[in-house]
Design a protein around this motif. Structure first.
Motif, PDB file in Angstrom:
ATOM      1  N   LEU A  62       7.665   8.920   2.065  1.00 25.73           N
ATOM      2  CA  LEU A  62       8.260   8.181   0.864  1.00 25.73           C
ATOM      3  C   LEU A  62       8.538   8.184  -0.641  1.00 25.73           C
ATOM      4  CD1 LEU A  62       5.313   5.839   2.226  1.00 25.73           C
ATOM      5  CD2 LEU A  62       6.932   5.285   2.048  1.00 25.73           C
ATOM      6  N   ALA A  63       8.316   9.671  -0.674  1.00 27.30           N
ATOM      7  CA  ALA A  63       8.543   9.751  -1.849  1.00 27.30           C
ATOM      8  C   ALA A  63       9.553   9.990  -2.607  1.00 27.30           C
ATOM      9  CB  ALA A  63       8.031  11.478  -1.723  1.00 27.30           C
ATOM     10  N   PRO A  64       9.750   9.302  -4.054  1.00 25.58           N
ATOM     11  CA  PRO A  64      10.995   8.314  -4.392  1.00 25.58           C
ATOM     12  C   PRO A  64      11.927   9.665  -4.571  1.00 25.58           C
ATOM     13  CG  PRO A  64       8.892   8.489  -6.200  1.00 25.58           C
ATOM     14  CD  PRO A  64       8.184   9.631  -4.995  1.00 25.58           C
ATOM     15  N   SER A  94      -2.793   5.274   5.836  1.00 23.53           N
ATOM     16  CA  SER A  94      -1.284   5.681   6.109  1.00 23.53           C
ATOM     17  C   SER A  94      -1.181   7.562   6.313  1.00 23.53           C
ATOM     18  CB  SER A  94      -0.359   4.931   5.328  1.00 23.53           C
ATOM     19  OG  SER A  94      -0.628   5.345   3.954  1.00 23.53           O
ATOM     20  N   LEU A 124       2.425   1.515  -3.114  1.00 17.90           N
ATOM     21  CA  LEU A 124       1.490   2.176  -4.088  1.00 17.90           C
ATOM     22  C   LEU A 124       1.035   3.535  -3.860  1.00 17.90           C
ATOM     23  CD1 LEU A 124      -0.614  -1.132  -4.540  1.00 17.90           C
ATOM     24  CD2 LEU A 124       0.939  -0.167  -6.116  1.00 17.90           C
ATOM     25  N   GLN A 125       0.746   3.518  -2.627  1.00 22.14           N
ATOM     26  CA  GLN A 125       0.632   5.336  -2.421  1.00 22.14           C
ATOM     27  C   GLN A 125       1.771   6.420  -2.880  1.00 22.14           C
ATOM     28  OE1 GLN A 125      -2.880   5.616  -1.901  1.00 22.14           O
ATOM     29  NE2 GLN A 125      -2.099   7.884  -2.079  1.00 22.14           N
ATOM     30  N   ALA A 126       3.025   6.146  -2.205  1.00 24.09           N
ATOM     31  CA  ALA A 126       4.368   6.764  -2.681  1.00 24.09           C
ATOM     32  C   ALA A 126       4.237   7.311  -3.799  1.00 24.09           C
ATOM     33  CB  ALA A 126       5.050   6.303  -2.550  1.00 24.09           C
ATOM     34  N   ALA A 162       0.862  -1.249   0.337  1.00 23.92           N
ATOM     35  CA  ALA A 162      -0.235  -0.056  -0.147  1.00 23.92           C
ATOM     36  C   ALA A 162       0.885   1.297  -0.094  1.00 23.92           C
ATOM     37  CB  ALA A 162      -0.575   0.057   1.159  1.00 23.92           C
ATOM     38  N   GLN A 163       1.744   1.035   0.915  1.00 25.27           N
ATOM     39  CA  GLN A 163       2.506   1.974   0.628  1.00 25.27           C
ATOM     40  C   GLN A 163       3.399   2.378  -0.333  1.00 25.27           C
ATOM     41  OE1 GLN A 163       5.097   1.619   3.892  1.00 25.27           O
ATOM     42  NE2 GLN A 163       3.132   2.229   5.763  1.00 25.27           N
ATOM     43  N   GLY A 218       3.704  10.445   3.916  1.00 28.22           N
ATOM     44  CA  GLY A 218       3.355  10.860   2.655  1.00 28.22           C
ATOM     45  C   GLY A 218       5.156  11.099   2.198  1.00 28.22           C
ATOM     46  N   ARG A 246      -5.800   1.076   3.359  1.00 23.40           N
ATOM     47  CA  ARG A 246      -4.800   1.417   3.853  1.00 23.40           C
ATOM     48  C   ARG A 246      -3.375   2.291   3.689  1.00 23.40           C
ATOM     49  NH1 ARG A 246      -1.902  -3.897   6.797  1.00 23.40           N
ATOM     50  NH2 ARG A 246      -3.380  -5.078   7.359  1.00 23.40           N
ATOM     51  N   GLY A 247      -3.654   2.271   1.846  1.00 23.44           N
ATOM     52  CA  GLY A 247      -2.632   3.698   1.911  1.00 23.44           C
ATOM     53  C   GLY A 247      -3.377   4.994   2.277  1.00 23.44           C
ATOM     54  N   VAL A 251      -5.367  -2.604   0.471  1.00 21.51           N
ATOM     55  CA  VAL A 251      -4.564  -2.337  -0.465  1.00 21.51           C
ATOM     56  C   VAL A 251      -5.148  -0.708  -0.220  1.00 21.51           C
ATOM     57  CG1 VAL A 251      -2.772  -1.891  -1.880  1.00 21.51           C
ATOM     58  CG2 VAL A 251      -3.251  -4.321  -1.372  1.00 21.51           C
ATOM     59  N   ARG A 252      -5.877  -0.836  -0.990  1.00 19.12           N
ATOM     60  CA  ARG A 252      -6.509   0.930  -0.695  1.00 19.12           C
ATOM     61  C   ARG A 252      -6.599   1.926   0.234  1.00 19.12           C
ATOM     62  NH1 ARG A 252      -3.689   2.174  -5.753  1.00 19.12           N
ATOM     63  NH2 ARG A 252      -3.973   1.195  -7.437  1.00 19.12           N
TER      64      ARG A 252
END
Lengths: 196, 219
Positions: free
Chosen positions: B210-212, B199, A33-35, A30-31, B207, B195-196, B192-193
């Protein structure tokens, strides 16, 4: 940008599936995908700055910079009028990347939503709960590629729709999920409309 | 004498005009239903809904859907009558003062199989001063995708309690829709969605972290 993200998400998913040994925790998936979903794409300005950063200042670059400054001056004075761009660029018929519909922008609480039908027909119109299922009210335009399309403003929410082919045949959108509502023995398609 | 004879006629004309006004305003007088019996039944149903203060546009749309799909008169009458009942039920569930759009969304949720108490719970879980159309529509969509209503309600109300926005709720529905279309199991997609989104709601800074970074993580 949405297509790119969808592609990236699909790749992440494929990678995870192809490597069962990895067996990531659902929260981790999830993290990831969310990222991917939330990650901002560098703006044009950021990319331009990156391109210029560290580069030697040549006469050509200096001229380019001056031209950009002049153009900005014109824009801020309102001299330059930007032409309206189409919501979605046309792509070849049969392209798998062609979206069934896409949210484009928001105005007055309505979201411009594009519908696409890729099939043989003399005429195609959009029917759904937003136009009281009236055939002919929302006709699709046929592009040179043979693909039919129309963009309509819709209120946010869940909408059920279908295509009316040649004025008589009602068909669901093959690219969209079915509505699950078959009062008349024939399911429509569903589009979730919302402002991103 | 003549005047006396004309009075009842004039009164009848006025009454007929008054009673027909709402129908004309709704455009029901031009419903293209060939079967007279069906057309009359639909018009009566719409007039009844109008008198109860229910939204009539969904009824017109449902009748027209039947016409476009070339349904039989009986199918159209049944569909419109059923929808009228759902609209009334939805309005009661979404009390005290739901908008027309909310009532229509509630009726759609009931049609999709969302149990009535759950419609009420969604209304209660959402701020009273905000339209509950999107949460109801997403609930409808999740159930339509094959997710058990109890599971969908649990996830949705959890997100609402954490302060999820209508856009986040809508994105959840849209993402699950896409995931299921891509072959993911409905339950797994929702898990999944949800939880996304959760979070993000739990930790806004998560958020960003977690950014690339542009660097490939070590394997």
């Amino acid at each position: 940008m949405s297509d790119e993200r969808d592609l990236l998400i699909a790749r992440v998913r494929e990678t995870l599936r192809a490597d069962p040994a990895a067996a990531p925790e659902p929260r981790a998936v999830a993290q990831v995908l969310q990222a991917v979903w939330q990650s901002p794409r560098p703006s044009l300005w950021q990319r331009a700055v990156e391109a210029w950063r560290g580069a030697a200042v040549t006469p050509a670059r200096a001229t380019g910079l001056a031209a950009v400054a002049l153009l900005l001056g014109f824009v801020t004075r309102g001299v330059v009028v930007e032409p309206a761009a189409p919501a979605v660029a046309a792509r070849p018929a049969g392209s798998s990347a062609f979206p069934a519909q896409r949210v484009a922008d928001v105005a007055d609480g309505l979201v411009q939503t594009q519908f696409v039908y890729d099939g043989k027909a003399e005429s195609v119109s959009l029917v759904g709960d937003f136009n009281d299922w009236q055939g002919g009210v929302t006709p699709l335009d046929r592009l040179e590629t043979g693909v039919w399309t129309v963009t309509v403003p819709l209120p946010p929410g869940r909408h059920v729709y279908a295509f009316l082919i040649d004025g008589t045949l009602v068909v669901a959108d093959p690219r969209a999920p079915k509505s699950g509502d078959a009062d008349y023995g024939q399911e429509g398609s569903v589009v979730m409309v919302f402002a991103r | 004498m003549n005047m006396h004879r004309r009075v009842p006629t004039l009164v009848a004309l006025v009454l007929a005009s008054v009673s027909a006004a709402p129908l004309l305003a709704q455009g029901t007088s031009v419903l293209p239903i060939a079967d007279v019996k069906t057309r009359s039944a639909v018009q009566r149903e719409i007039a009844r809904a109008e008198s109860k203060g229910l939204p009539t546009q969904p009824l017109v749309a449902k009748a027209m859907e039947g016409v476009t799909k070339q349904a039989t008169g009986e199918q159209i009458r049944d569909a419109v009558s059923s929808l009228a009942k759902r609209l009334e039920q939805a309005r009661a569930l979404l009390a005290p003062s739901p908008s027309a759009a909310e009532v229509a969304s509630g009726a759609d949720a009931l049609r999709a199989g969302v149990p009535a108490p759950m419609v009420k719970k969604i209304r209660a879980a959402w701020p009273a001063d905000q339209s509950v159309v999107m949460p109801l529509d997403v609930m409808t969509e999740l159930v339509a995708r094959g997710i058990p209503a109890s599971r969908a309600l649990e996830r949705l109300t959890s997100l609402m309690a954490k302060g999820a926005t209508p856009s986040q709720i809508a994105a959840l529905g849209s993402s699950v829709q896409s995931d299921v279309a891509a072959g993911l199991a409905p339950d797994a997609a929702l898990e999944v969605r949800a939880r996304g989104v959760m979070s993000l709601l739990n930790s806004p800074a998560a958020g960003a972290s977690l950014a690339p970074t542009g660097q490939r993580p070590p394997r």
